[in-house]
Motif scaffolding. Sequence first.
Motif, PDB file in Angstrom:
ATOM      1  N   TYR A 109       0.874  -1.125   0.261  1.00 23.50           N
ATOM      2  CA  TYR A 109      -0.688   0.020   0.313  1.00 23.50           C
ATOM      3  C   TYR A 109       0.838   1.128  -0.308  1.00 23.50           C
ATOM      4  O   TYR A 109       1.827   1.996   1.295  1.00 23.50           O
ATOM      5  CB  TYR A 109      -0.876   0.530   1.204  1.00 23.50           C
ATOM      6  N   SER A 110       0.181   2.132  -0.534  1.00 25.33           N
ATOM      7  CA  SER A 110       1.431   3.493  -1.045  1.00 25.33           C
ATOM      8  C   SER A 110      -0.359   4.041  -0.650  1.00 25.33           C
ATOM      9  O   SER A 110      -1.304   4.391  -1.797  1.00 25.33           O
ATOM     10  CB  SER A 110       2.125   3.288  -1.926  1.00 25.33           C
ATOM     11  N   PRO A 111       0.199   5.413  -0.344  1.00 27.05           N
ATOM     12  CA  PRO A 111      -0.741   6.924  -0.006  1.00 27.05           C
ATOM     13  C   PRO A 111      -0.675   7.383  -1.883  1.00 27.05           C
ATOM     14  O   PRO A 111       0.110   7.619  -2.494  1.00 27.05           O
ATOM     15  CB  PRO A 111      -1.155   7.332   0.133  1.00 27.05           C
ATOM     16  N   SER A 112      -2.341   7.414  -1.943  1.00 30.58           N
ATOM     17  CA  SER A 112      -2.635   7.527  -3.212  1.00 30.58           C
ATOM     18  C   SER A 112      -2.604   9.068  -3.304  1.00 30.58           C
ATOM     19  O   SER A 112      -1.487  10.116  -4.253  1.00 30.58           O
ATOM     20  CB  SER A 112      -4.430   7.732  -3.546  1.00 30.58           C
ATOM     21  N   GLN A 113      -2.648  10.049  -2.456  1.00 31.29           N
ATOM     22  CA  GLN A 113      -2.193  11.044  -2.177  1.00 31.29           C
ATOM     23  C   GLN A 113      -1.095  11.587  -0.712  1.00 31.29           C
ATOM     24  O   GLN A 113      -1.588  11.148   0.578  1.00 31.29           O
ATOM     25  CB  GLN A 113      -3.516  11.800  -1.933  1.00 31.29           C
ATOM     26  N   ASN A 114       0.227  11.728  -0.778  1.00 34.36           N
ATOM     27  CA  ASN A 114       0.820  11.828   0.030  1.00 34.36           C
ATOM     28  C   ASN A 114       0.539  13.137   0.958  1.00 34.36           C
ATOM     29  O   ASN A 114       0.741  14.190   0.407  1.00 34.36           O
ATOM     30  CB  ASN A 114       2.451  11.374  -0.701  1.00 34.36           C
ATOM     31  N   GLU A 115       0.433  12.883   2.150  1.00 25.75           N
ATOM     32  CA  GLU A 115       0.441  14.633   3.115  1.00 25.75           C
ATOM     33  C   GLU A 115       1.326  14.686   3.529  1.00 25.75           C
ATOM     34  O   GLU A 115       2.875  14.590   3.050  1.00 25.75           O
ATOM     35  CB  GLU A 115       0.018  13.745   4.396  1.00 25.75           C
ATOM     36  N   PHE A 116       1.654  15.660   3.170  1.00 27.63           N
ATOM     37  CA  PHE A 116       2.700  17.115   3.466  1.00 27.63           C
ATOM     38  C   PHE A 116       2.874  17.561   5.019  1.00 27.63           C
ATOM     39  O   PHE A 116       1.722  17.642   5.576  1.00 27.63           O
ATOM     40  CB  PHE A 116       2.859  18.069   2.566  1.00 27.63           C
ATOM     41  N   GLN A 117       3.897  17.393   5.210  1.00 30.41           N
ATOM     42  CA  GLN A 117       4.341  17.827   6.757  1.00 30.41           C
ATOM     43  C   GLN A 117       4.930  19.665   6.852  1.00 30.41           C
ATOM     44  O   GLN A 117       6.210  20.150   6.107  1.00 30.41           O
ATOM     45  CB  GLN A 117       4.962  17.072   7.984  1.00 30.41           C
ATOM     46  N   SER A 118       4.341  20.809   7.375  1.00 30.98           N
ATOM     47  CA  SER A 118       5.124  21.973   7.318  1.00 30.98           C
ATOM     48  C   SER A 118       5.581  22.122   7.782  1.00 30.98           C
ATOM     49  O   SER A 118       5.261  22.078   9.719  1.00 30.98           O
ATOM     50  CB  SER A 118       3.309  23.489   6.996  1.00 30.98           C
ATOM     51  N   ILE A 119       6.995  22.591   8.033  1.00 34.36           N
ATOM     52  CA  ILE A 119       8.672  22.459   8.890  1.00 34.36           C
ATOM     53  C   ILE A 119       7.569  24.762   9.628  1.00 34.36           C
ATOM     54  O   ILE A 119       8.611  25.488   8.364  1.00 34.36           O
ATOM     55  CB  ILE A 119       9.497  22.643   8.781  1.00 34.36           C
ATOM     56  N   ARG A 120       7.733  24.888  10.053  1.00 38.58           N
ATOM     57  CA  ARG A 120       7.787  26.494  10.706  1.00 38.58           C
ATOM     58  C   ARG A 120       8.473  26.086  11.702  1.00 38.58           C
ATOM     59  O   ARG A 120       8.378  26.172  12.819  1.00 38.58           O
ATOM     60  CB  ARG A 120       6.002  26.273  11.224  1.00 38.58           C
ATOM     61  N   ASP A 121       8.538  27.858  12.120  1.00 39.25           N
ATOM     62  CA  ASP A 121       9.814  28.638  13.135  1.00 39.25           C
ATOM     63  C   ASP A 121       8.722  29.070  14.180  1.00 39.25           C
ATOM     64  O   ASP A 121       7.506  28.956  13.874  1.00 39.25           O
ATOM     65  CB  ASP A 121      10.007  29.714  12.297  1.00 39.25           C
ATOM     66  N   GLU A 122       9.396  29.647  14.894  1.00 34.16           N
ATOM     67  CA  GLU A 122       9.054  29.931  16.113  1.00 34.16           C
ATOM     68  C   GLU A 122       7.756  31.516  16.164  1.00 34.16           C
ATOM     69  O   GLU A 122       7.271  31.096  17.008  1.00 34.16           O
ATOM     70  CB  GLU A 122       9.585  30.705  17.607  1.00 34.16           C
ATOM     71  N   ASN A 123       7.722  31.715  14.902  1.00 38.44           N
ATOM     72  CA  ASN A 123       6.882  33.004  14.628  1.00 38.44           C
ATOM     73  C   ASN A 123       6.059  32.333  13.451  1.00 38.44           C
ATOM     74  O   ASN A 123       5.051  32.931  13.422  1.00 38.44           O
ATOM     75  CB  ASN A 123       7.150  34.036  13.787  1.00 38.44           C
ATOM     76  N   ASP A 124       5.520  31.036  13.840  1.00 37.53           N
ATOM     77  CA  ASP A 124       3.915  30.276  13.045  1.00 37.53           C
ATOM     78  C   ASP A 124       4.496  30.273  11.366  1.00 37.53           C
ATOM     79  O   ASP A 124       3.857  30.399  10.446  1.00 37.53           O
ATOM     80  CB  ASP A 124       3.125  30.752  13.076  1.00 37.53           C
ATOM     81  N   GLN A 125       5.872  30.959  10.794  1.00 39.58           N
ATOM     82  CA  GLN A 125       6.346  31.187   9.561  1.00 39.58           C
ATOM     83  C   GLN A 125       6.776  29.314   9.103  1.00 39.58           C
ATOM     84  O   GLN A 125       7.698  29.635   9.209  1.00 39.58           O
ATOM     85  CB  GLN A 125       6.839  32.105   9.241  1.00 39.58           C
ATOM     86  N   GLU A 126       5.943  29.045   7.679  1.00 34.40           N
ATOM     87  CA  GLU A 126       6.298  27.933   7.062  1.00 34.40           C
ATOM     88  C   GLU A 126       7.154  28.448   6.276  1.00 34.40           C
ATOM     89  O   GLU A 126       7.522  29.483   5.662  1.00 34.40           O
ATOM     90  CB  GLU A 126       5.539  28.045   6.394  1.00 34.40           C
ATOM     91  N   LEU A 127       8.321  28.024   7.038  1.00 34.32           N
ATOM     92  CA  LEU A 127       9.934  27.510   5.733  1.00 34.32           C
ATOM     93  C   LEU A 127      10.492  26.811   4.723  1.00 34.32           C
ATOM     94  O   LEU A 127      11.033  26.499   3.688  1.00 34.32           O
ATOM     95  CB  LEU A 127      10.752  27.293   6.794  1.00 34.32           C
TER      96      LEU A 127
END
Length: 282
Positions: A109-127
């Motif tokens: 099994y491989s997910p048909s839609q791969n989830e992504f993980q958002s890497i955010r700094d201490e100011n909640d800005q996505e890097l």
Amino acid sequence: MASCPYQYYAQKILSIGASEWPDDEIDAGEIGTIWHKAIELFHKQRNAQKPSKDREVFIKVLQTQFKLLCAENPRYWEVQERLLSYVDSFILWWYARENEGWQVVQSEYSPSQNEFQSIRDENDQELHRVTWKGRIDEIQARDVGEADTDSGNAQWSLIDFKSGNIQTFRSKIKNNEDIQLAFYIQLIDSTQRDLVSSAYYVGVSKDGDSPCPEVALDDEKVSLQTQALNLYQQVHDLFLRMLQGQTLIAFGQAQGACGYCEYRAVCRKDYSFDLPSNTPKS
């Protein structure tokens, strides 16, 4: 990365790898792929109403896979005999699972839609965004007597088949070093993750009177989902450190990951020796 940040850095960023001499030996990974495919085809081709034919079906599946391989490389004959010797033990293991109500619902099994993980700094800005990709050997499901999850009375079990000794994985789980099964749980869609009630490594055995050995990702104090979330957070923190220009430090656990890491000679984190008592201190 979760086993050792420096190992990830050396392998993926510096592109350092062990030298391999060309030969005609059969790679362990290839043997595992053959075994996984045989299990998948066995479940597709067997007739659950005729269990007496199961052994015959599994043997035929393996022999069909090896027909061309053995013609191209005689070393596959030994591999074929080895995998054939595991058939009886696997079937006993599968019958035990069936008796507990488990049925195979997905193989490879491989997910048909791969989830992504958002890497955010201490100011909640996505890097950065990290995509989780992988493949689970097998997902089994069963109904339980009472609806003990938000999704009803179903349970899922994630299986990772190994064609070699699983003692290493038993030690990893005991030492809280294993990440593969937790990674598999994280691959499941977040809306269905609570259905996962167990995750196993399943090995092989030549003892046809006993089922295949298995090792469960099991911790009475920490749920499977919590272990998966801990891995998720660990990945976030490590990527954030990289994005902020921080150093990825080797863990240096001589009794753990370092014991089987091919980058051990590069980082030498766990290398130490005792100085004579009369050695001047700097």
